[in-house]
Design an enzyme around this catalytic site. Structure first.
Site, PDB file in Angstrom:
ATOM      1  N   GLY A 263       0.813  -1.222   0.000  1.00  8.67           N
ATOM      2  CA  GLY A 263       0.000   0.000   0.000  1.00  8.67           C
ATOM      3  C   GLY A 263       0.843   1.266   0.000  1.00  8.67           C
ATOM      4  N   ARG A 264       1.841   1.315   0.889  1.00 11.94           N
ATOM      5  CA  ARG A 264       2.622   2.554   1.014  1.00 11.94           C
ATOM      6  C   ARG A 264       3.660   2.707  -0.092  1.00 11.94           C
ATOM      7  NH1 ARG A 264       3.048  -0.922   5.016  1.00 11.94           N
ATOM      8  NH2 ARG A 264       5.016  -1.966   5.472  1.00 11.94           N
ATOM      9  N   GLU A 349       5.495   2.780   9.257  1.00  4.44           N
ATOM     10  CA  GLU A 349       4.727   1.550   9.052  1.00  4.44           C
ATOM     11  C   GLU A 349       5.659   0.448   8.524  1.00  4.44           C
ATOM     12  OE1 GLU A 349       1.277   0.888   6.151  1.00  4.44           O
ATOM     13  OE2 GLU A 349       0.178   1.308   7.980  1.00  4.44           O
ATOM     14  N   HIS A 380       9.371  29.034  12.842  1.00  4.61           N
ATOM     15  CA  HIS A 380       8.628  29.935  13.744  1.00  4.61           C
ATOM     16  C   HIS A 380       7.753  29.143  14.700  1.00  4.61           C
ATOM     17  CE1 HIS A 380      10.016  33.445  11.538  1.00  4.61           C
ATOM     18  NE2 HIS A 380       9.967  32.629  10.489  1.00  4.61           N
TER      19      HIS A 380
HETATM   20  O1  F6P Z   1      -4.270  -0.141   8.195  1.00  3.91           O
HETATM   21  C1  F6P Z   1      -3.088   0.098   7.507  1.00  3.91           C
HETATM   22  C2  F6P Z   1      -3.260  -0.099   6.040  1.00  3.91           C
HETATM   23  O2  F6P Z   1      -3.429  -1.432   5.753  1.00  3.91           O
HETATM   24  C3  F6P Z   1      -2.107   0.488   5.267  1.00  3.91           C
HETATM   25  O3  F6P Z   1      -1.014  -0.351   5.211  1.00  3.91           O
HETATM   26  C4  F6P Z   1      -2.741   0.768   3.967  1.00  3.91           C
HETATM   27  O4  F6P Z   1      -1.982   1.645   3.177  1.00  3.91           O
HETATM   28  C5  F6P Z   1      -4.064   1.329   4.400  1.00  3.91           C
HETATM   29  O5  F6P Z   1      -4.397   0.606   5.562  1.00  3.91           O
HETATM   30  C6  F6P Z   1      -5.165   1.263   3.403  1.00  3.91           C
HETATM   31  O6  F6P Z   1      -5.436  -0.029   3.026  1.00  3.91           O
HETATM   32  P1  F6P Z   1      -6.309  -0.345   1.753  1.00  3.91           P
HETATM   33  O7  F6P Z   1      -5.622   0.218   0.566  1.00  3.91           O
HETATM   34  O8  F6P Z   1      -6.423  -1.839   1.694  1.00  3.91           O
HETATM   35  O9  F6P Z   1      -7.654   0.305   1.955  1.00  3.91           O
END
Ligand code: F6P
Length: 539
Positions: A263-264, A349, A380
């Site tokens: 995902g990330r 994460e 600031h």
């Molecule tokens: O809860 C964490 C997570 O699983 C992340 O790793 C991920 O990016 C996010 O939730 C969203 O997940 P998804 O794309 O499955 O909705």
């Protein structure tokens, strides 16, 4: 804290030797003959520059850090990732975000990736040109990306960063929070007839995203969109296309990502559809090309000159030897406003773990707390603590040399502040200097206007904020995370730590809505909070 690798203990000894040395002394002209520190510790790759010279490192430090990277098997881990081996063993998956930007025809999944990208481009072009219309025939003027975490932070960060390349006819919006205020504040002022919703979720089960997607669907219907026309206003991006279709999105409007894209790490996939609509397929390709430039640099540059390796290993130096708890990312660029929050997910994460790959627990620190804010705003607000507080927070400054806007006379002021901050962090102000400033009348001021200095910073230089340079910058941090994970011997590609809260969240949600007799027992604190909320919600 220990790690069995020989370079680790060598670094511990080395740390004891240099911990009290001062950057200011190292930079004193008499001690800094050519090639100077700046020359020796400035490196380039994929169009980016990195000045590491204001870090508390010597040539010997860097040598030992590179030795540690070698002993930890950074190269083998890197190569395994690029090859598509299962580098995420707890989920039995590869992590092939690099394949998404590979140009080589023999790269893993090349044909599949190219086909999905072509589908994205066709769709993005149709939306951008106005050929794709809503149910009343109006062109799309608002694109609402509904997703959270990796399905939100990357696209939001990139679209904001490249706003100068955005098509003016279309405004991009990002909704992530299950707090209804997020969706409501977005939709209350836009016209459903001109709105396209992109529901992005790798799993397509995420509570926040599904809740927002359902409310968005109701909103269209309430405003007169016939059920049969909803397909004109919804597309889905997921690795779970069956669920997307179940939600009611037309099969041909489902864009696929795959379980080998974390995902990330996913903005390079169809998760980046909102980016492609905003900046166009050509610029999206440029973004990928920049990341690919960095991939090549990471694979090919010697570790001694390898930006992700150096950034990662210098991070290890502070985290594991100086004991720094956090590190700051300060982009001197309003366009990079969302980079720190994107990096928070990427770093924390990925590397906020305690279990090693062999299942044993680490007895050394892993991920630092990543935080940040664009400069000059941070100056600031919290820079006071960075200069004179009791904690050392290493900083990554990011400077973009040419502005992407027409207010050119602001830019020297911005850059001056960025460079001056790193100079001030390094130099500090000695007692003698403070005494001169305070003068004979105000000796009591001296301790208050002294600065310890010796605060380490790295300055990353970007010539101009283009899609290509941004791609390289993001990939730099992605690979930095892998480098650190290799040394810590952890899996940066899973995220089991988010599960417990999700499971308990479902129980608490049921308790908030249940008849009083059915509320489950909890500890006294949680029970009291639930009772208060039930009263407020009139349950
Ligand atoms: O809860 C964490 C997570 O699983 C992340 O790793 C991920 O990016 C996010 O939730 C969203 O997940 P998804 O794309 O499955 O909705």
């Amino acid at each position: 804290m220990t790690n069995p690798l020989p370079a680790w203990s060598a670094l511990q000894t080395h740390y004891e030797q240099i911990r009290d040395e001062k950057l200011r002394d190292w930079f004193a002209p008499a001690n800094d003959p050519a090639p100077t520190r700046a020359e020796r510790f400035t490196f380039a790759g994929a169009g980016l520059g990195a000045d590491f010279s204001k870090n508390r490192i010597t040539d010997a430090t860097l040598k030992l850090l590179v030795q540690l990277a070698r002993e930890a098997g950074v190269e083998a881990r890197r190569d395994a990732m690029f090859k598509g081996e299962v580098v995420n063993p707890t989920e039995g998956r590869a992590a092939l975000h690099t394949a998404l930007r590979a140009t080589e025809a023999d790269a893993p999944f090349h044909a599949q990736i190219a086909a999905e990208r072509a589908k994205m481009a066709k769709f993005a072009d149709a939306v951008r040109s106005g050929a794709w219309t809503g149910y009343t025939g109006k062109r799309i003027r608002h694109v609402v990306n509904i997703g959270i975490g990796g399905s939100d932070l990357g696209p939001k960060m990139v679209v904001h960063a490249l706003q100068h390349l955005e098509l003016p006819e279309i405004t991009s919006h990002f909704v992530s929070n299950v707090d209804g205020a997020d969706l409501w504040r977005t939709i209350e002022n836009i016209d459903p007839e001109e709105t396209l919703a992109i529901i992005v979720s790798k799993t397509f089960t995420t509570l926040e995203t599904m809740t927002n997607a359902l409310s968005m669907r109701d909103w269209f219907v309430k405003h007169g969109c016939p059920q049969g026309e909803l397909a004109k206003h919804f597309v889905g991006v997921s690795a779970n296309p069956a669920e997307v279709v179940k939600f009611g999105i037309a099969k041909e409007n489902v864009f696929e990502m795959w379980d080998w894209v974390g995902g990330r790490y996913s903005l390079w996939s169809a998760v980046g559809l909102s980016i492609m609509i905003a900046i166009g397929p050509q610029q999206f390709d440029e973004l990928l090309a920049g990341a690919h430039d960095m991939d090549k640099h990471f694979r090919e540059a010697p570790l001694e000159k390898n930006l992700p390796v150096l950034l990662g290993m210098i991070g290890i130096w502070y985290r594991n030897f100086f004991g720094s708890q956090s590190y700051l990312v300060a982009p001197y660029s309003e366009a990079l406003h969302f980079l720190p929050s994107y990096l928070q997910q990427l770093e924390m994460e990925s590397n906020g773990k305690s279990a090693r790959l062999d299942g044993k627990f680490v007895d050394y620190a892993t991920s630092a707390i990543t935080w940040g804010e664009p400069g000059t705003n941070g100056q600031h607000a919290f820079f006071q603590m960075l200069h004179q507080g009791t904690t050392i927070v290493p900083i990554d400054f990011i400077a973009v040399l040419t502005p992407e806007h027409p207010l050119a006379d602001h830019h020297p002021k911005l850059l001056a502040n960025c460079f001056a901050q790193s100079e001030a962090m390094m130099l500090g102000r000695t007692e003698e200097e403070a005494k001169k400033i305070a003068g004979p009348d105000k000796p009591e001021l001296v301790p208050h206007i002294m600065f310890p200095g010796n605060r380490p910073t790295t300055t990353l230089l970007v010539d101009a904020l283009t899609a290509r340079s941004l791609g390289a910058l993001i990939a730099l941090y992605e690979h930095k995370v892998l480098v650190q994970a290799s040394v810590w011997d952890i899996n940066p590609f899973d995220q089991w730590g988010v599960e417990l809260g999700k499971i308990l969240g479902k129980v608490v949600e049921a308790d908030l809505n249940a008849a009083s007799a059915d509320v489950k027992p909890h500890d006294s604190s949680t029970a009291a909070l639930i009772a208060r909320a039930r009263a407020a919600l009139k349950r």
